[in-house]
Design a protein around this motif. Structure first.
Motif, PDB file in Angstrom:
ATOM      1  N   PHE A 162      64.667 -17.032  -5.899  1.00  0.00           N
ATOM      2  CA  PHE A 162      65.828 -16.266  -6.346  1.00  0.00           C
ATOM      3  C   PHE A 162      65.772 -16.013  -7.847  1.00  0.00           C
ATOM      4  N   LYS A 187      63.256 -13.306  -8.628  1.00  0.00           N
ATOM      5  CA  LYS A 187      63.741 -11.970  -8.271  1.00  0.00           C
ATOM      6  C   LYS A 187      64.739 -11.453  -9.301  1.00  0.00           C
ATOM      7  N   VAL A 188      65.641 -12.332  -9.761  1.00  0.00           N
ATOM      8  CA  VAL A 188      66.624 -11.912 -10.762  1.00  0.00           C
ATOM      9  C   VAL A 188      65.931 -11.501 -12.050  1.00  0.00           C
ATOM     10  N   ARG A 232      64.273  -8.171 -11.628  1.00  0.00           N
ATOM     11  CA  ARG A 232      65.248  -7.073 -11.654  1.00  0.00           C
ATOM     12  C   ARG A 232      65.707  -6.779 -13.075  1.00  0.00           C
ATOM     13  N   SER A 254      69.026  -9.396  -5.430  1.00  0.00           N
ATOM     14  CA  SER A 254      68.198 -10.597  -5.257  1.00  0.00           C
ATOM     15  C   SER A 254      68.728 -11.461  -4.120  1.00  0.00           C
ATOM     16  N   GLU A 261      67.598 -10.098  -0.780  1.00  0.00           N
ATOM     17  CA  GLU A 261      66.179 -10.268  -0.494  1.00  0.00           C
ATOM     18  C   GLU A 261      65.790 -11.716  -0.213  1.00  0.00           C
TER      19      GLU A 261
END
Length: 806
Positions: free
Chosen positions: A326, A329-330, A333, A358, A361
């Protein structure tokens, strides 16, 4: 070429057409459909698009309080494809809705008597405009329909042993309900009328046909008068069919039958009625039969419902692998996002989108358990019962067999419920054994919490029940606007506050430091519900350092003369109002929908928003001083737009029952009382704590009784039960116990209650003559409840001693 048709004209089960399909145009197919002959395949889909039948039914179910009765009703109605099923004698208390409007009801406030409601299909729920729970004999629902909106009223008329006054009151209320409906609505009144209209329609041709059943009685005469006055047609009497499709009620001895459950339709729409008949095959262990009417009307969706994202398992962030994924992903982004916008709201929106994408996903969805607890075995027994009902009139032996199987189904449903509760208890013990106390107590609350029905219908300022969802949202908006309206010259107050504020620090930084943000994120509590952005504290904590730095860059600390922002969130009866004074808008959330409005009066640019009420306590030894302080509070409140609620304001004199002279606010006297509840505790004029202790014991006893399933379960260890008692029961009992002054009789009552709780979970009865010392040993309790109270009192005393004088 000939066409062979088998079957009969039925509502729920379609007849089968054998042989080549006749060549008919669109109009021909419409006519065939209107007569009940429906085809299959693509042709049938086109027919349904041309005319969409509406199926409305009514059924006196006698009760829906029995375990599994509602689930059996759902299963029973599946083959009939009924859109709107009116229910009589539900015997549910209160008013409300279930499963987003699947079941809507109106009953007595406390007694499990009478009660009316509706069971709605999915498309009926989507078309629902609103409802009005008038009383336990009358409920109204309105639907978005074509060509006009449709109003359906379900009634349960007084029985034959009721007085004429009760009957007239019923019809008077019903006529008033019809008068309040929009004139253009298609009006349909259904239910158990407890009246027989008979077969003779001479003089009543406008309100009934010539194919009725039975002999007319006085109540039937009154019903015909009501139908004539309101221009309604009794559709049960229009169609020629055998008697078994006419009568709707059978006497307990099985010898007498009558037609008393009727469907009345606005007479101008009589041509829309295709058929109305009774279905004796439907079975819900009631002496009444299902009645259904088929109409050439169509339901339309009210609005396109917003698609909600599936709930995500936030607890998965506790897993190191998921948390790392996580975070990656953040950060990805944020790195791929364009440069930060200038506007603060745009910055926050950008961060929220990075977090939410995030979440979608990485985090798994929460699997919601909607599986009914009733077993397939019980459903098969219900099917057998239904088949035996069709043969019950063949002989007395068949009747006895049917009644036996009714009891078997009832007991099977009760057993299913008990076994489901035991499985829940096993899951509670498993979670407790894995030290997952949060999930365990959540499951405990689901089993034992008191069921509170949801109700979206509310009244306007004049006490009129609002039936339209749009009007309900408008009313909530109006209510919230009234709570935050400035009724005085608040600019003067703000100027005074500005003048007495300390001088600004020139060296004060106007930007929040990263360390402050990191510390604030660290202190965020877990397990809290998110706001409308669906961002939880766990998400921000798991986002990592880069996310926190981006938040630091997006938050500004304003000085004393900067633009102030305030966020106020309040919850009242399931409605959440989120007020943001920065942009002057408010979001009112009710019944799953959000209604935005301008918080300030747009016609007055200088209008401001403030509250109306607050909680203030004044303590004085002199009455004159107390009146003076009260006057000053009242004057300051009115200057700030606040008003003291005189009805909720009261005085009490410690040490004496009466006050020398009553206090006044705006010329009105304030009530003097000898006791009142403040902050959850009962205060008395003589400082007697015995009443409060008895009150807390009563509250804790109710909590204890609510955990009956837990105490009776053999799958939950005694240690777990003791933990539940200490956390859920004793916390209620010992609320504010630090302020108690204990007498010997109070200590005896507290110890007796404690022993009662332990004996309950150990299943020790009074006749077993087991001492309290032995009970204490079995539960491993080293201190009794009185000793615990004394420890809490000493702890509070120590805290007070360590406090600095101010």
């Amino acid at each position: 070429m000939t066409t062979k048709q088998t079957g009969t004209h039925q509502l729920g089960r379609r007849p089968v057409i054998q042989g080549p399909r006749p060549q008919l145009g669109k109009r021909g197919w419409v006519e065939k459909l209107a007569t009940g002959v429906e085809g299959k395949g693509e042709g049938e889909k086109k027919l349904k698009a041309a005319i969409d039948f509406l199926k409305i039914g009514t059924w006196n179910v006698r009760t829906l309080r029995s375990p599994g009765k509602l689930e059996l009703l759902r299963k029973e109605m599946t083959p009939y494809e009924c859109d709107i099923l009116g229910l009589a004698e539900m015997r549910w208390t209160g008013v409300g809705e279930l499963n987003g409007g699947e079941v809507i009801w109106s009953g007595e406030e406390k007694n499990h008597m009478r009660g009316v409601g509706f069971l709605l299909s999915k498309r009926a729920k989507d078309a629902l405009l609103g409802y009005n729970p008038v009383n336990s004999r009358n409920i109204v629902t309105r639907f978005n329909g074509a060509p006009l909106n449709i109003a359906v009223i379900q009634v349960y008329a007084p029985t034959s042993d009721s007085t004429e006054e009760e009957v007239e009151t019923f019809y008077g209320q019903l006529e008033h309900t019809i008068e309040e409906l929009p004139k253009k609505d298609v009006k349909i009144v259904i239910g158990d009328w407890n009246a027989k209209v008979g077969t003779d329609n001479l003089g009543w041709e406008q309100v009934m046909g010539c194919h009725s059943y039975g002999q007319r009685n006085n109540r039937g005469e009154r019903l015909l008068e009501f139908a004539s006055k309101n221009d309604l047609l009794i559709t049960n009497t229009r169609f020629q069919q055998k008697d078994s499709r006419k009568w709707t009620w059978m006497a307990p001895d099985g010898k007498y039958t009558n037609m008393i459950d009727l469907v009345l339709v606005d007479r101008r729409w009589k041509t829309a009625v295709c058929v109305c008949r009774t279905f004796q095959g439907a079975d819900i262990s009631s002496d009444h039969s299902l009645v259904m009417c088929k109409l050439k009307l169509r339901l339309k969706r009210t609005t396109r419902q917003q698609r909600h994202e599936p709930r995500r398992n936030i607890d998965a962030l506790g897993n190191a692998t998921v948390r790392a994924a996580f975070k990656d992903k953040v950060e990805q982004r944020l790195a791929n996002s364009p440069s930060q916008p200038v506007e603060l709201n745009d910055r926050v929106r950008q961060l929220n989108e990075a977090i939410q994408s995030s979440v979608r996903e990485v985090l798994p969805t929460v699997c919601k358990q909607n599986k009914p607890w009733i077993t397939e075995h019980t459903l098969q027994l219900a099917k057998t019962k239904r088949e035996m009902k069709e043969r019950r009139q063949e002989s007395e032996e068949r009747e006895k067999e049917y009644r036996v199987v009714c009891n078997v189904v009832r007991k099977a449903a009760k057993t299913d419920k008990e076994e489901w509760l035991q499985r829940q208890c096993q899951e509670i013990e498993r979670l407790a054994g894995d030290n997952r106390s949060r999930e365990a107590y959540k499951l405990i609350n689901q089993i034992n919490r008191a069921w509170k029905p949801k109700q979206s219908a509310i009244e306007d300022k004049n006490g009129k029940m609002l039936q339209d969802k749009a009007e309900v949202k408008k009313r909530w908006t109006e209510y919230c606007r009234g709570l935050y309206t400035d009724r005085a010259n608040s600019d003067t107050v703000i100027t005074e506050l500005d003048q007495i504020s300390p001088p600004p620090n020139e060296d004060e930084m106007h930007y929040i430091l990263y360390e402050e943000v990191a510390e604030a994120v660290k202190r965020l509590k877990k397990g809290k519900s998110p706001g409308i952005d669906d961002i939880t504290g766990e998400m921000i904590q798991a986002g990592g350092e880069k996310l926190q730095k981006r938040y630091t860059q997006s938050v500004i600390r304003y000085g004393r003369k900067g633009e102030y922002q305030r966020n106020v969130q309040s919850i009242d009866d399931g409605v959440t109002g989120e007020i943001e004074s920065a942009d002057g808008t408010t979001s009112v959330r009710g019944a799953g929908r959000i209604q935005e409005r301008q918080m300030h009066d747009t016609s007055n640019p200088d209008s401001k928003a403030y509250g109306r009420e607050d909680d203030i306590d004044l303590l004085e030894e002199d009455r004159v001083e107390l009146q003076g302080n009260l006057d000053r509070i009242n004057e300051a409140g009115e200057a700030a737009g606040l008003q003291i609620n005189i009805e909720k304001t009261m005085t009490m004199v410690f040490g004496q029952e009466d006050i020398e002279e009553e206090l006044e606010i705006r010329g009105r006297s304030i009530e003097n009382v000898t006791e009142f509840v403040y902050l959850g505790s009962l205060l008395t004029w003589d400082n007697d704590c015995s009443k409060e202790i008895k009150r807390r014991i009563a509250r804790a006893t109710g909590v204890m009784a609510g955990f009956k399933t837990i105490w009776n379960s053999k799958h939950i260890r005694t240690e777990t039960k003791i933990s539940i008692i200490r956390t859920c029961v004793m916390s209620v009992l010992l609320y504010a116990c630090e302020t108690w002054t204990l007498r010997k009789k109070d200590k005896d009552l507290l110890r007796a209650f404690e022993m009662k709780c332990y004996r309950r979970i150990l299943h020790i009865h009074w006749h077993q003559k087991i001492t309290n010392v032995e009970v204490q040993r079995r539960v491993g309790n080293t201190r009794n409840i009185v000793q615990l109270i004394m420890e809490r009192k000493l702890s509070l005393f120590g805290l007070i001693c360590r406090m600095e004088d101010k």
